[in-house]
Design a protein around this motif. Sequence first.
Motif, PDB file in Angstrom:
ATOM      1  N   GLY A 186     -29.917 -34.716 -85.414  1.00  8.41           N
ATOM      2  CA  GLY A 186     -29.802 -35.861 -84.506  1.00  8.41           C
ATOM      3  C   GLY A 186     -31.012 -36.018 -83.607  1.00  8.41           C
ATOM      4  N   MET A 187     -32.129 -35.443 -84.015  1.00  5.43           N
ATOM      5  CA  MET A 187     -33.357 -35.509 -83.215  1.00  5.43           C
ATOM      6  C   MET A 187     -34.085 -36.829 -83.492  1.00  5.43           C
ATOM      7  SD  MET A 187     -34.516 -31.563 -83.893  1.00  5.43           S
ATOM      8  CE  MET A 187     -35.671 -31.318 -82.539  1.00  5.43           C
ATOM      9  N   LEU A 188     -34.997 -37.178 -82.612  1.00  3.96           N
ATOM     10  CA  LEU A 188     -35.769 -38.421 -82.716  1.00  3.96           C
ATOM     11  C   LEU A 188     -37.184 -38.077 -83.156  1.00  3.96           C
ATOM     12  CD1 LEU A 188     -34.504 -39.861 -79.325  1.00  3.96           C
ATOM     13  CD2 LEU A 188     -33.580 -40.337 -81.608  1.00  3.96           C
ATOM     14  N   TRP A 189     -37.594 -38.542 -84.335  1.00  5.55           N
ATOM     15  CA  TRP A 189     -38.867 -38.162 -84.946  1.00  5.55           C
ATOM     16  C   TRP A 189     -40.028 -38.966 -84.369  1.00  5.55           C
ATOM     17  CZ3 TRP A 189     -39.925 -34.068 -87.833  1.00  5.55           C
ATOM     18  CH2 TRP A 189     -41.165 -34.009 -88.482  1.00  5.55           C
ATOM     19  N   VAL A 190     -41.095 -38.275 -84.015  1.00  7.79           N
ATOM     20  CA  VAL A 190     -42.328 -38.893 -83.532  1.00  7.79           C
ATOM     21  C   VAL A 190     -43.361 -38.812 -84.655  1.00  7.79           C
ATOM     22  CG1 VAL A 190     -44.158 -38.822 -81.796  1.00  7.79           C
ATOM     23  CG2 VAL A 190     -41.808 -38.222 -81.155  1.00  7.79           C
ATOM     24  N   SER A 191     -43.802 -39.957 -85.135  1.00  5.91           N
ATOM     25  CA  SER A 191     -44.784 -39.993 -86.221  1.00  5.91           C
ATOM     26  C   SER A 191     -46.192 -39.787 -85.677  1.00  5.91           C
ATOM     27  CB  SER A 191     -44.699 -41.327 -86.959  1.00  5.91           C
ATOM     28  OG  SER A 191     -45.118 -42.369 -86.096  1.00  5.91           O
ATOM     29  N   LEU A 192     -47.153 -39.700 -86.580  1.00  3.62           N
ATOM     30  CA  LEU A 192     -48.533 -39.443 -86.190  1.00  3.62           C
ATOM     31  C   LEU A 192     -49.192 -40.645 -85.518  1.00  3.62           C
ATOM     32  CD1 LEU A 192     -50.814 -37.343 -86.252  1.00  3.62           C
ATOM     33  CD2 LEU A 192     -51.412 -38.195 -88.529  1.00  3.62           C
ATOM     34  N   ASN A 193     -48.912 -41.841 -85.990  1.00  2.00           N
ATOM     35  CA  ASN A 193     -49.492 -43.085 -85.460  1.00  2.00           C
ATOM     36  C   ASN A 193     -51.018 -43.052 -85.423  1.00  2.00           C
ATOM     37  OD1 ASN A 193     -49.496 -45.711 -84.480  1.00  2.00           O
ATOM     38  ND2 ASN A 193     -49.408 -45.076 -82.351  1.00  2.00           N
ATOM     39  N   ASP A 247     -30.784 -35.664 -79.853  1.00  2.00           N
ATOM     40  CA  ASP A 247     -31.606 -36.506 -78.969  1.00  2.00           C
ATOM     41  C   ASP A 247     -32.855 -35.825 -78.420  1.00  2.00           C
ATOM     42  OD1 ASP A 247     -30.032 -38.766 -79.372  1.00  2.00           O
ATOM     43  OD2 ASP A 247     -28.676 -38.206 -77.763  1.00  2.00           O
ATOM     44  N   LYS A 248     -33.170 -34.614 -78.878  1.00  3.18           N
ATOM     45  CA  LYS A 248     -34.485 -34.043 -78.573  1.00  3.18           C
ATOM     46  C   LYS A 248     -35.510 -34.775 -79.435  1.00  3.18           C
ATOM     47  CE  LYS A 248     -32.979 -29.245 -77.840  1.00  3.18           C
ATOM     48  NZ  LYS A 248     -33.286 -29.092 -76.427  1.00  3.18           N
ATOM     49  N   LEU A 249     -36.754 -34.805 -78.999  1.00  3.17           N
ATOM     50  CA  LEU A 249     -37.811 -35.341 -79.841  1.00  3.17           C
ATOM     51  C   LEU A 249     -38.253 -34.271 -80.826  1.00  3.17           C
ATOM     52  CD1 LEU A 249     -40.001 -37.397 -77.348  1.00  3.17           C
ATOM     53  CD2 LEU A 249     -38.039 -38.130 -78.704  1.00  3.17           C
ATOM     54  N   ALA A 250     -38.756 -34.707 -81.970  1.00  4.92           N
ATOM     55  CA  ALA A 250     -39.231 -33.785 -83.003  1.00  4.92           C
ATOM     56  C   ALA A 250     -40.454 -34.380 -83.683  1.00  4.92           C
ATOM     57  CB  ALA A 250     -38.133 -33.529 -84.034  1.00  4.92           C
ATOM     58  N   ALA A 251     -41.279 -33.510 -84.225  1.00  5.49           N
ATOM     59  CA  ALA A 251     -42.442 -33.910 -85.020  1.00  5.49           C
ATOM     60  C   ALA A 251     -42.782 -32.731 -85.924  1.00  5.49           C
ATOM     61  CB  ALA A 251     -43.621 -34.268 -84.115  1.00  5.49           C
ATOM     62  N   GLY A 252     -43.786 -32.930 -86.785  1.00  6.22           N
ATOM     63  CA  GLY A 252     -44.115 -31.845 -87.690  1.00  6.22           C
ATOM     64  C   GLY A 252     -45.539 -31.866 -88.198  1.00  6.22           C
ATOM     65  N   PHE A 253     -45.950 -30.706 -88.704  1.00  4.16           N
ATOM     66  CA  PHE A 253     -47.274 -30.560 -89.298  1.00  4.16           C
ATOM     67  C   PHE A 253     -47.212 -29.529 -90.418  1.00  4.16           C
ATOM     68  CE2 PHE A 253     -47.052 -27.611 -85.736  1.00  4.16           C
ATOM     69  CZ  PHE A 253     -47.576 -26.427 -86.245  1.00  4.16           C
ATOM     70  N   THR A 254     -48.155 -29.661 -91.351  1.00  6.52           N
ATOM     71  CA  THR A 254     -48.225 -28.723 -92.460  1.00  6.52           C
ATOM     72  C   THR A 254     -49.652 -28.602 -92.955  1.00  6.52           C
ATOM     73  OG1 THR A 254     -47.210 -28.059 -94.562  1.00  6.52           O
ATOM     74  CG2 THR A 254     -47.705 -30.417 -94.265  1.00  6.52           C
ATOM     75  N   ASN A 255     -49.874 -27.603 -93.776  1.00 10.13           N
ATOM     76  CA  ASN A 255     -51.204 -27.284 -94.294  1.00 10.13           C
ATOM     77  C   ASN A 255     -51.059 -26.733 -95.709  1.00 10.13           C
ATOM     78  OD1 ASN A 255     -54.149 -26.410 -93.843  1.00 10.13           O
ATOM     79  ND2 ASN A 255     -53.149 -24.526 -94.485  1.00 10.13           N
ATOM     80  N   SER A 256     -52.036 -27.054 -96.552  1.00 11.07           N
ATOM     81  CA  SER A 256     -52.107 -26.420 -97.870  1.00 11.07           C
ATOM     82  C   SER A 256     -53.555 -26.357 -98.310  1.00 11.07           C
ATOM     83  CB  SER A 256     -51.264 -27.170 -98.905  1.00 11.07           C
ATOM     84  OG  SER A 256     -51.850 -28.419 -99.225  1.00 11.07           O
TER      85      SER A 256
END
Length: 191
Positions: A118-125, A87-96
Motif C-alpha cells: 500500500g505504499m506510494l511509488w516515486v518514479s525517477l522523473n 501510505d509510506k513513500l517508496a522508490a527503487g534502484f538496481t544495478n547489473s
Amino acid sequence: SIVIASHSGYGHTAQIATAVADGARSITGTHVHRVDVASLSDADWELMDAADAIIFGTPTYMGTASGAFHAFAEATSKRWMARAWSDKLAAGFTNSGSMSGDKLHTLQYLALLAAQHGMLWVSLNLLPGWNTTTSGPQDDNRLGFYLGAGAQSFNDTPAVHDADLNTARHLGRRVAEHTLIHRAGLTAAAR
C-alpha cells in the motif's frame, strides 16, 4: 525519515545506495538511514516501520532481485498483514553488469512489492539521456529508465559509472522532496 533498504553482492549496489543517501541528505531536514537487508536487526525493522519513505535497492541477478532481497521481501509479510507500511513513500534502484541486464523487471518487482504494502511509488522523473548524436554516456539516466534508477557497472571492476551515481543522487533528492510534501499534506489533512 528515509530508510534505504538494500543488498549488495559485490559492492556496486552499495555505492549506488550511498549516492541515493547523499541525494536525500541534500534536502534540509531529511534523516537517512541505511539497512542491509541480508542482516537485519530488530532496530533495522523498527527504523523501516517508523520511516516516512523506504527506498529499495538490489542488484539484478538472473533477471530479478538478488536472493537476499527476495528473502527480505518475504520477511515483510508480517508488515503486509498489519498494513504497517501503508501510505509510506517508496522508490527503487538496481544495478547489473549489462546495459539492460533485465533491470526493468527488477524495478517492476520492487514497485509491485511497494504496491502490495500500500505504499506510494516515486518514479525517477528524468528524461532518458544518451539517446541523440549530441549526447553521451555522461548523461544522467543514460540507460533510460523511468520507474527507478538503473545502473550498469562492469563485472571486472569495482567502479560504478559517474552518470549512474548522479542519477542515484537525483532519485534520493526526489524522494526526499516528495517525502516533505507528503508529510505536509498529511499534517494539513489532520487539522
